[in-house]
Design a protein around this motif. Structure first.
Motif, short mmCIF file in Angstrom:
data_model
loop_
_atom_site.label_atom_id
_atom_site.label_comp_id
_atom_site.label_asym_id
_atom_site.label_seq_id
_atom_site.Cartn_x
_atom_site.Cartn_y
_atom_site.Cartn_z
N PHE A 69 4.79 -3.52 -2.71
CA PHE A 69 3.70 -3.86 -3.63
C PHE A 69 2.52 -2.91 -3.45
CE2 PHE A 69 -0.37 -5.82 -4.74
CZ PHE A 69 -0.14 -5.96 -6.11
N LYS A 122 -6.61 6.10 17.95
CA LYS A 122 -6.66 6.88 16.70
C LYS A 122 -8.07 7.46 16.47
CE LYS A 122 -5.98 8.07 12.36
NZ LYS A 122 -5.22 9.21 11.96
N LEU A 160 -1.36 -2.00 -5.90
CA LEU A 160 -2.13 -2.33 -7.10
C LEU A 160 -1.85 -1.34 -8.23
CD1 LEU A 160 -5.65 -3.17 -5.59
CD2 LEU A 160 -3.91 -4.78 -6.42
N LYS A 176 -14.69 8.83 7.11
CA LYS A 176 -14.45 7.41 7.44
C LYS A 176 -14.11 7.27 8.93
CE LYS A 176 -10.59 4.47 7.20
NZ LYS A 176 -9.26 4.16 6.67
N ASP A 177 -13.22 8.14 9.42
CA ASP A 177 -12.81 8.05 10.83
C ASP A 177 -13.96 8.38 11.77
OD1 ASP A 177 -10.40 7.42 9.74
OD2 ASP A 177 -9.35 9.23 10.36
N GLY A 225 0.83 -1.21 0.00
CA GLY A 225 0.00 0.00 0.00
C GLY A 225 0.86 1.25 0.00
N LEU A 226 1.20 1.72 -1.23
CA LEU A 226 2.17 2.83 -1.35
C LEU A 226 1.47 4.09 -1.83
CD1 LEU A 226 4.49 0.46 -3.25
CD2 LEU A 226 5.07 1.36 -1.01
N LEU A 237 -11.75 10.94 4.13
CA LEU A 237 -11.04 10.16 5.15
C LEU A 237 -11.50 10.55 6.55
CD1 LEU A 237 -7.37 9.86 3.81
CD2 LEU A 237 -9.07 8.05 4.09
N PHE A 264 -5.46 16.22 4.32
CA PHE A 264 -6.27 15.10 4.81
C PHE A 264 -7.70 15.29 4.28
CE2 PHE A 264 -8.54 13.21 8.65
CZ PHE A 264 -8.30 11.90 8.27
P1 NAD Z 1 -4.34 6.11 -0.51
O1 NAD Z 1 -5.62 5.76 -1.15
O2 NAD Z 1 -3.54 7.24 -1.04
O3 NAD Z 1 -3.38 4.81 -0.49
C1 NAD Z 1 -3.83 3.49 -0.34
C2 NAD Z 1 -3.01 2.63 -1.30
O4 NAD Z 1 -3.39 1.26 -1.11
C3 NAD Z 1 -3.26 2.96 -2.77
O5 NAD Z 1 -2.02 3.22 -3.40
C4 NAD Z 1 -3.93 1.70 -3.32
O6 NAD Z 1 -3.59 1.43 -4.66
C5 NAD Z 1 -3.38 0.65 -2.39
N1 NAD Z 1 -4.20 -0.56 -2.33
C6 NAD Z 1 -5.54 -0.66 -2.22
N2 NAD Z 1 -5.91 -1.95 -2.19
C7 NAD Z 1 -4.78 -2.68 -2.27
C8 NAD Z 1 -4.50 -4.06 -2.30
N3 NAD Z 1 -5.48 -4.97 -2.23
N4 NAD Z 1 -3.21 -4.48 -2.41
C9 NAD Z 1 -2.21 -3.57 -2.50
N5 NAD Z 1 -2.40 -2.23 -2.48
C10 NAD Z 1 -3.68 -1.80 -2.38
O7 NAD Z 1 -4.67 6.33 1.04
P2 NAD Z 1 -3.76 7.04 2.16
O8 NAD Z 1 -4.13 8.48 2.26
O9 NAD Z 1 -2.34 6.65 1.94
O10 NAD Z 1 -4.33 6.33 3.47
C11 NAD Z 1 -3.97 5.01 3.83
C12 NAD Z 1 -4.44 4.74 5.25
O11 NAD Z 1 -3.86 5.70 6.12
C13 NAD Z 1 -5.96 4.85 5.43
O12 NAD Z 1 -6.37 3.82 6.29
C14 NAD Z 1 -6.13 6.22 6.05
O13 NAD Z 1 -7.30 6.32 6.85
C15 NAD Z 1 -4.87 6.34 6.89
N6 NAD Z 1 -4.42 7.71 7.17
C16 NAD Z 1 -4.37 8.64 6.18
C17 NAD Z 1 -3.92 9.92 6.48
C18 NAD Z 1 -3.83 10.99 5.41
O14 NAD Z 1 -3.60 12.15 5.73
N7 NAD Z 1 -3.97 10.65 4.14
C19 NAD Z 1 -3.53 10.25 7.78
C20 NAD Z 1 -3.57 9.28 8.77
C21 NAD Z 1 -4.02 8.00 8.45
#
Ligand code: NAD
Length: 296
Positions: A30, A171, A32, A246-247, A8-9, A243, A239
């Motif tokens: 890795f 969180k 998607l 969701k929280d 999850g990048l 999101l 943010f």
């Molecule tokens: P994002 O959508 O940018 O990244 C999620 C990544 O997961 C995407 O690159 C996606 O392609 C990948 N992914 C999805 N399904 C997958 C699978 N089956 N296998 C492999 N990769 C897969 O989201 P984000 O902003 O990086 O947030 C990720 C998490 O962090 C969430 O749970 C979010 O609530 C939490 N979070 C986000 C923030 C923020 O500011 N963005 C802050 C704190 C926490």
């Protein structure tokens, strides 16, 4: 040298994986989305074609995925990563999910001989890139201690909240409070502006008074008050409203599970939901400080 598989990048995971690579960890990545893998390679990670391949040889797995059903599907139900990784792997799921998702992950993972910690983060995309996240961990003391070197490469504060799921509870509480003080800050600023005050002057006054809070100081929602805020760049980046919603949904679920009263949290969830649907366009992708617009 410790080898970490990173799944999850996205906005958060990309920066976190880059920091692990920068600090000397071997990172097997890795996602998607191919473009995220290309960026990860530029950042010093090794890209794999599947999550199973990535976790085949590693000491630890870190995941940063959108939600709880994806996390369960990746580790247990669909990709079955628990069956693909070496025994005794340390699994650190940093995604924000329900405590119940984390507890299932920990129970199934332990049955399969893994060590599992929920480690959601506070700090956002900038802190993920800078390596200054705060981690709120749930798991045994021994497993959280074992995770410290890896987490310290991505963050500056590491807390153990309690057993599995406790990191998620911390969180959820934190982000509910964040939503409440962001909405309250926007409300106060608009009241001042509507009554003739300059939002910069009002912010300066409240920063030195009892209304001072993190949203006012570090993330001021009024455009032009802080030079580098999301508000001053059209509420882009940062943010997202989606999101935060969701929280806040996770906070509602947690309150139902414990029969807790969260009138302020419920009001905040309604305000962010109203905001998302206001003005005839979906505002879910805007930064959450755009709640200011609801008060205009
Ligand atoms: P994002 O959508 O940018 O990244 C999620 C990544 O997961 C995407 O690159 C996606 O392609 C990948 N992914 C999805 N399904 C997958 C699978 N089956 N296998 C492999 N990769 C897969 O989201 P984000 O902003 O990086 O947030 C990720 C998490 O962090 C969430 O749970 C979010 O609530 C939490 N979070 C986000 C923030 C923020 O500011 N963005 C802050 C704190 C926490």
């Amino acid at each position: 040298m410790t080898t970490v598989a990173f799944i999850g990048l996205g906005n958060m995971g990309g920066g976190m994986a880059a920091n692990l690579a920068k600090k000397g960890f071997t990172v097997r990545a890795f996602d998607l989305m191919p473009e995220h893998l290309t960026q990860a390679e530029k950042d010093g990670c090794v890209a794999f074609k599947s999550a199973q391949e990535a976790v085949k040889q590693c000491d630890a797995v870190v995941s940063m995925l959108p939600n709880g059903s994806i996390v369960e599907s990746v580790y247990i139900d669909k990709d079955k990563l628990f069956d693909a990784m070496p025994k005794n792997t340390l699994v650190l799921d940093c995604s924000t999910v329900a405590p119940q998702n984390s507890q299932r992950l920990a129970n199934v993972g332990r049955e399969k001989g893994m060590r599992v910690v929920d480690a959601p983060v506070s700090g956002g995309v900038a802190a993920a890139a800078a390596g200054t996240l705060a981690f709120m961990c749930g798991g045994t003391q021994a497993d959280v201690d074992a995770a410290r070197d890896i987490l310290a490469a991505m963050g500056s504060n590491i807390f153990r909240a309690g057993d599995s799921g406790a990191g998620q509870v911390a969180k959820i509480c934190n982000n509910m409070l964040l939503a409440i003080h962001m909405a309250g800050t926007a409300e106060a600023l608009q009241l001042g502006v509507d009554n003739g005050l300059d939002p910069k002057v009002l912010s300066e006054i409240m920063l030195k008074s009892s209304g001072c809070n993190w949203s006012l100081e570090k993330y001021n929602p009024y455009p032009g008050v802080l030079e580098n805020s999301a508000a001053s760049r059209g509420y882009t980046g940062g943010f997202m409203v989606d999101l935060m919603l969701k929280d806040l949904g996770l906070a509602m679920q947690a309150s139902l599970a414990s029969a807790s009263s969260i009138p302020m949290g419920a009001a905040a969830r309604n305000l962010f939901s109203l905001h998302k649907h206001s003005g005839g366009e979906d505002k879910g992708k805007m930064d959450f400080s755009s709640i200011q617009q609801l008060y205009k």
